[in-house]
Design a protein around this motif. Sequence first.
Motif, short mmCIF file in Angstrom:
data_model
loop_
_atom_site.label_atom_id
_atom_site.label_comp_id
_atom_site.label_asym_id
_atom_site.label_seq_id
_atom_site.Cartn_x
_atom_site.Cartn_y
_atom_site.Cartn_z
N GLU A 104 0.84 -1.20 0.00
CA GLU A 104 0.00 0.00 0.00
C GLU A 104 0.87 1.26 0.00
OE1 GLU A 104 -2.51 -0.34 3.38
OE2 GLU A 104 -3.44 -2.21 2.70
N ALA A 105 1.94 1.22 0.78
CA ALA A 105 2.84 2.38 0.85
C ALA A 105 3.51 2.62 -0.50
CB ALA A 105 3.89 2.17 1.94
N ASP A 106 3.91 1.53 -1.17
CA ASP A 106 4.55 1.67 -2.46
C ASP A 106 3.57 2.25 -3.49
OD1 ASP A 106 6.96 1.18 -4.09
OD2 ASP A 106 5.66 -0.21 -5.18
N ALA A 107 2.30 1.82 -3.41
CA ALA A 107 1.29 2.35 -4.33
C ALA A 107 1.09 3.85 -4.11
CB ALA A 107 -0.03 1.60 -4.14
N LEU A 108 1.08 4.28 -2.84
CA LEU A 108 0.95 5.71 -2.54
C LEU A 108 2.11 6.50 -3.11
CD1 LEU A 108 -0.30 5.59 1.16
CD2 LEU A 108 -1.59 6.41 -0.81
N PHE A 109 3.33 5.95 -2.95
CA PHE A 109 4.50 6.66 -3.45
C PHE A 109 4.46 6.76 -4.98
CE2 PHE A 109 8.96 6.89 -4.83
CZ PHE A 109 9.33 8.06 -4.21
N GLN A 110 4.08 5.67 -5.64
CA GLN A 110 4.01 5.70 -7.10
C GLN A 110 2.93 6.67 -7.58
OE1 GLN A 110 4.29 2.02 -9.28
NE2 GLN A 110 5.33 0.99 -7.60
N ASN A 111 1.82 6.76 -6.84
CA ASN A 111 0.80 7.75 -7.17
C ASN A 111 1.36 9.17 -7.02
OD1 ASN A 111 -1.06 5.75 -7.68
ND2 ASN A 111 -2.03 5.88 -5.66
N ALA A 112 2.16 9.38 -5.98
CA ALA A 112 2.76 10.70 -5.76
C ALA A 112 3.72 11.04 -6.90
CB ALA A 112 3.49 10.73 -4.42
N VAL A 113 4.51 10.06 -7.33
CA VAL A 113 5.44 10.30 -8.44
C VAL A 113 4.68 10.63 -9.72
CG1 VAL A 113 7.17 9.22 -9.93
CG2 VAL A 113 7.28 8.89 -7.46
N ALA A 114 3.60 9.87 -9.98
CA ALA A 114 2.80 10.11 -11.19
C ALA A 114 2.19 11.51 -11.17
CB ALA A 114 1.71 9.05 -11.31
N ALA A 115 1.66 11.92 -10.00
CA ALA A 115 1.08 13.27 -9.89
C ALA A 115 2.15 14.33 -10.08
CB ALA A 115 0.40 13.42 -8.53
N TRP A 116 3.33 14.11 -9.53
CA TRP A 116 4.43 15.06 -9.67
C TRP A 116 4.82 15.22 -11.14
CZ3 TRP A 116 7.08 18.12 -6.21
CH2 TRP A 116 8.28 18.70 -6.67
N MET A 117 4.88 14.12 -11.87
CA MET A 117 5.26 14.18 -13.28
C MET A 117 4.22 14.92 -14.11
SD MET A 117 8.19 12.79 -13.27
CE MET A 117 8.52 12.57 -15.02
N GLU A 118 2.99 14.97 -13.61
CA GLU A 118 1.92 15.70 -14.32
C GLU A 118 1.78 17.12 -13.77
OE1 GLU A 118 -1.56 13.35 -13.97
OE2 GLU A 118 -0.77 11.70 -15.21
N ASN A 119 2.75 17.55 -12.95
CA ASN A 119 2.74 18.89 -12.35
C ASN A 119 1.56 19.13 -11.41
OD1 ASN A 119 5.13 19.60 -13.66
ND2 ASN A 119 4.03 20.36 -15.46
#
Length: 202
Positions: free
Chosen positions: A174-189
């Motif tokens: 679950e923690a890894d999924a949250l981090f990957q979601n954060a990275v994806a949002a960051w890449m989309e500004n």
Amino acid sequence: SGSLSLLRFVPVSGPATLVDVAQWTAAISEDGRMLLRGVLQVRNDRGAFLRVRAPEGLTLLSAQVSGETARVSTDGEGWLLPLAKSVETVEGQLSFPVEVMLLGDSATRWQRRHASTLSLPRVDAEIAVTRTILHLPPGWTSRLGPGDGPVVRDFDAGDSITYGLGVGDARATEADALFQNAVAAWMENDFDQAQEELDELA
């Protein structure tokens, strides 16, 4: 006056897919039935799928990749689990969990004294560390102790600790999924969404 420098980037060739840690947990019954769960921490550079070959007598019950149910296919040699490409960070690629559950007959019926070997599934990827936990049938105890062959009292943490959690812990997934979601949002500004994901991760 000016100058022009031409640089040629040549990436270092490496395996398409790597398994940092493969942890297998097996439970065997007195009549030789076995339930086997595997959690693989995978870093995928360019592999389309991970092929899993099960020992004779075992069949695949379920498979998950990054916490999502995988659409498994077969090519006659094993089961093919589709993989996503690992998220790139400044420290390298992030690993993600691949979980498989298998069930079947592992051996003959256990006798009063029993000795046998345990065959584990094979995957088409290099594995850095393999860990195995074996639960014997009720009433049986192992004559091997820590230090006898590959038997250990406990596994060390090593590089398997993620977000303070160990391999196989559902919270780590679950923690890894949250981090990957954060990275994806960051890449989309979308920095606000990224911060929300990081706050929830914290």
